[in-house]
Design an enzyme around this catalytic site. Sequence first.
Site, PDB file in Angstrom:
ATOM      1  N   HIS A  72       0.870  -1.197   0.000  1.00 54.45           N
ATOM      2  CA  HIS A  72       0.000   0.000   0.000  1.00 54.45           C
ATOM      3  C   HIS A  72       0.895   1.231   0.000  1.00 54.45           C
ATOM      4  CE1 HIS A  72      -3.846   2.025   1.863  1.00 54.45           C
ATOM      5  NE2 HIS A  72      -3.154   2.892   1.131  1.00 54.45           N
ATOM      6  N   HIS A  98       1.148   4.812  -2.439  1.00 57.17           N
ATOM      7  CA  HIS A  98       0.731   5.631  -3.585  1.00 57.17           C
ATOM      8  C   HIS A  98       2.003   6.274  -4.119  1.00 57.17           C
ATOM      9  CE1 HIS A  98      -3.572   5.449  -2.423  1.00 57.17           C
ATOM     10  NE2 HIS A  98      -3.044   5.260  -1.236  1.00 57.17           N
ATOM     11  N   HIS A 107      -9.677   1.014  -1.162  1.00 56.40           N
ATOM     12  CA  HIS A 107      -9.586   1.661   0.137  1.00 56.40           C
ATOM     13  C   HIS A 107     -10.985   1.595   0.750  1.00 56.40           C
ATOM     14  CE1 HIS A 107      -5.799   3.178  -1.303  1.00 56.40           C
ATOM     15  NE2 HIS A 107      -5.609   3.989  -0.278  1.00 56.40           N
ATOM     16  N   GLU A 134     -11.180   3.383   6.028  1.00 60.06           N
ATOM     17  CA  GLU A 134     -10.100   4.256   6.521  1.00 60.06           C
ATOM     18  C   GLU A 134     -10.794   5.293   7.425  1.00 60.06           C
ATOM     19  OE1 GLU A 134      -8.144   6.618   3.494  1.00 60.06           O
ATOM     20  OE2 GLU A 134      -6.514   7.231   4.827  1.00 60.06           O
ATOM     21  N   ASP A 173       1.691   3.989   2.800  1.00 62.79           N
ATOM     22  CA  ASP A 173       0.645   4.840   2.210  1.00 62.79           C
ATOM     23  C   ASP A 173       1.245   5.978   1.371  1.00 62.79           C
ATOM     24  OD1 ASP A 173      -1.967   5.397   1.604  1.00 62.79           O
ATOM     25  OD2 ASP A 173      -2.525   6.180   3.570  1.00 62.79           O
ATOM     26  N   ASP A 174       1.629   7.087   2.023  1.00 62.60           N
ATOM     27  CA  ASP A 174       2.216   8.244   1.333  1.00 62.60           C
ATOM     28  C   ASP A 174       3.439   8.694   2.131  1.00 62.60           C
ATOM     29  OD1 ASP A 174      -0.055   8.938  -0.733  1.00 62.60           O
ATOM     30  OD2 ASP A 174      -1.051   8.562   1.185  1.00 62.60           O
TER      31      ASP A 174
HETATM   32  N1  HPA Z   1      -6.706   7.413   1.310  1.00 61.03           N
HETATM   33  C1  HPA Z   1      -7.365   7.739   0.227  1.00 61.03           C
HETATM   34  N2  HPA Z   1      -6.788   8.214  -0.867  1.00 61.03           N
HETATM   35  C2  HPA Z   1      -5.468   8.361  -0.866  1.00 61.03           C
HETATM   36  C3  HPA Z   1      -4.717   8.041   0.237  1.00 61.03           C
HETATM   37  C4  HPA Z   1      -5.370   7.531   1.389  1.00 61.03           C
HETATM   38  O1  HPA Z   1      -4.784   7.207   2.432  1.00 61.03           O
HETATM   39  N3  HPA Z   1      -3.431   8.302  -0.095  1.00 61.03           N
HETATM   40  C5  HPA Z   1      -3.423   8.765  -1.351  1.00 61.03           C
HETATM   41  N4  HPA Z   1      -4.662   8.807  -1.828  1.00 61.03           N
HETATM   42 ZN    ZN Z   2      -3.813   4.768   0.581  1.00 63.02          ZN
END
Ligand code: HPA
Ligand code: ZN
Length: 334
Positions: free
Chosen positions: A14, A16, A194, A197, A275-276
């Site tokens: 996971h 991006h 997703h 979250e 994630d990011d």
């Molecule tokens: N959630 C939803 N969209 C996203 C995320 C996330 O954590 N990171 C990048 N786009």
């Molecule tokens: Zn994500």
Amino acid sequence: MEAFIRGIPKAELHIHIEGSLEPELMFQLAKRNGLSLPFSSVEEVRAAYRFSDLQSFLDIYYVGARVLLKEQDFYDMTWAYLEKAHQQNVRHTEIFFDPQTHTDRGVSFKTVIGGIHRALTDATIRYGMSSRLIMCFLRHLTADAALNTLEQALPFKHWIAAVGLDSSELGHPPEKFVTVFERALAEGLLTVAHAGEEGPPDYIWQALDLLRVSRIDHGVQSTRDSALVERLAAEQIPLTVCPLSNVALRVFDSLQQHNLKQMLDMNLCATVNSDDPAYFGGYVNENLIQVCAALDLSRDDVCRLAKNSFNASFLSDIEKNSMLRELDDYVAGF
Ligand code: HPA
Ligand code: ZN
């Protein structure tokens, strides 16, 4: 424990790729492309990374992505992530990309996927790192826009393992994308989404039953629904959990309050991911190290997370077994 975590062979499932763009490279690309950023320095960018929820992050994340114009830009961003992942003993990575963030600015689909794919190929050659690509649809845009994106992707289908769903979750339930996911499945692509979250457990049920996903991205809200937990555990449906992201976006007030340990204790197939990483303060090892310290995870828990990461991947059984053997050897020799 920290050294054990740094060295353990792992998969990341996971990430991006646009969220791996560090401010330094953002400025470099802006300069190279003759663009100006709404920030005057790297420090100012980092100072702006204080988020109150998912949307407050997405607003700034889409601004950062505007510096990506040429195939080489996508290559450089992806390569920077892959070098970092290699240093962290990531043996296999499954990368999300958001084509609509770029095609809506006039960048061609081929430019985006061409640069990313070339970097992935180079990482296999140079580091023996395997990878898969997951194309995400932006859920705040229409279902028709997603369908149009899938059509643009079909000539490159052999480079794509799965489709996913990201961006603003609340108000954009999985059911909105049933048609495009059905089409993707019919084209032989796998599906992920997703879900849970910020959104309710019902969005996770929808992802499973309507989008027929192989994995749930995040899924931390699942523990609010015992019937759902039972299903996820019985079917060992993987959850790609991102602890530092969850704290940065205020899903949990602190890492100490995170439910990862609870998930493992409930026999859920949880994995830890970044994630990011450029936005949330760490790559996969920082996520593992910090969550391990905050929740007092055992060495067995860490081994389980690493094992889950390979089992939850889209690798073939032969590839999985070879990585799991590497993992066993590492643990036995540590
Ligand atoms: N959630 C939803 N969209 C996203 C995320 C996330 O954590 N990171 C990048 N786009
Ligand atoms: Zn994500």
